[in-house]
Motif scaffolding. Structure first.
Motif, PDB file in Angstrom:
ATOM      1  N   GLU A 109      35.940  36.364  35.425  1.00 40.24           N
ATOM      2  CA  GLU A 109      34.654  36.066  36.058  1.00 40.24           C
ATOM      3  C   GLU A 109      33.535  35.956  35.035  1.00 40.24           C
ATOM      4  OE1 GLU A 109      34.158  35.055  39.013  1.00 40.24           O
ATOM      5  OE2 GLU A 109      36.165  35.473  39.747  1.00 40.24           O
ATOM      6  N   ASN A 144      31.499  32.550  34.113  1.00 38.82           N
ATOM      7  CA  ASN A 144      30.038  32.476  34.169  1.00 38.82           C
ATOM      8  C   ASN A 144      29.450  31.990  32.850  1.00 38.82           C
ATOM      9  OD1 ASN A 144      29.946  33.281  36.805  1.00 38.82           O
ATOM     10  ND2 ASN A 144      29.293  35.372  36.374  1.00 38.82           N
ATOM     11  N   GLY A 194      30.985  28.811  44.570  1.00 38.05           N
ATOM     12  CA  GLY A 194      30.665  29.940  43.704  1.00 38.05           C
ATOM     13  C   GLY A 194      29.851  30.991  44.434  1.00 38.05           C
ATOM     14  N   ARG A 246      30.357  34.369  44.074  1.00 30.91           N
ATOM     15  CA  ARG A 246      31.065  35.606  44.340  1.00 30.91           C
ATOM     16  C   ARG A 246      31.433  36.374  43.068  1.00 30.91           C
ATOM     17  NH1 ARG A 246      32.669  31.471  47.248  1.00 30.91           N
ATOM     18  NH2 ARG A 246      32.634  31.562  49.506  1.00 30.91           N
ATOM     19  N   GLY A 247      31.288  35.762  41.917  1.00 29.18           N
ATOM     20  CA  GLY A 247      31.773  36.353  40.669  1.00 29.18           C
ATOM     21  C   GLY A 247      31.187  37.702  40.337  1.00 29.18           C
TER      22      GLY A 247
END
Length: 165
Positions: free
Chosen positions: A67, A71, A129, A131-132
């Motif tokens: 994650e 990012n 996206g 949720r990371g």
């Protein structure tokens, strides 16, 4: 807003971290392939250091690495600049503490703290996206970011304490 950038989540660590027993750092290209290679290499290193493949800590740490690297590639990418992954394992009284750091060169796009959970997070269903960092906050014992002092950018870090190798 007064024109000043927002303050980092945490500027200093409250206690001195234990001396590392294992440390790994490497630069990767800011591409999806670079993020994938970083995740795979992190999994290999963790296994070699005694955090076994398929164990809950190994799965959590490789997901955190995935994650944070994703990012860095998606939100921290500056064309022609790499991101850096760092892993540190330090012995603590009842096992080990593992730290993950991902440094990119884009300082103006800062990670937002995950919202306080009231219920299960529900980002729009058609979003790819968002949720990371919610996953990182759920899996890690602590996470945040620090400004980079040796150049432009930031370091996003997460720690997972008491991993039993």
């Amino acid at each position: 807003m007064n024109g000043k950038p927002p303050l980092p989540v945490r500027l200093i660590r409250a206690t001195q971290p234990p001396a590392p027993t294992h440390h790994f750092t490497m630069r990767f290209s800011s591409t999806p392939r670079g993020a994938r290679l970083a995740r795979r290499l992190a999994g290999e290193r963790l296994d070699a250091w005694g955090v076994a493949y398929g164990s809950e800590p190994h799965d959590a740490l490789t997901l955190i690495v995935a994650e944070l690297c994703a990012n860095a590639v998606c939100h921290g990418r500056v064309p022609g600049r790499d991101f850096r992954l760092g892993l540190t394992v330090a012995r603590v009284a009842d096992g080990a503490s593992v730290g993950v750091e991902v440094t990119d060169t884009r300082g103006e796009k800062l990670p937002a703290p995950a919202p306080a959970p009231i219920g299960p997070p529900e980002p729009p269903h058609d979003d790819d996206g968002g949720r990371g960092l919610v996953l990182v906050a759920a899996l890690a014992d602590d996470w945040g970011w620090d400004p980079r002092f040796d150049g432009p950018g930031k370091t996003v870090w997460a720690t997972l304490g008491t991993v039993s190798p």
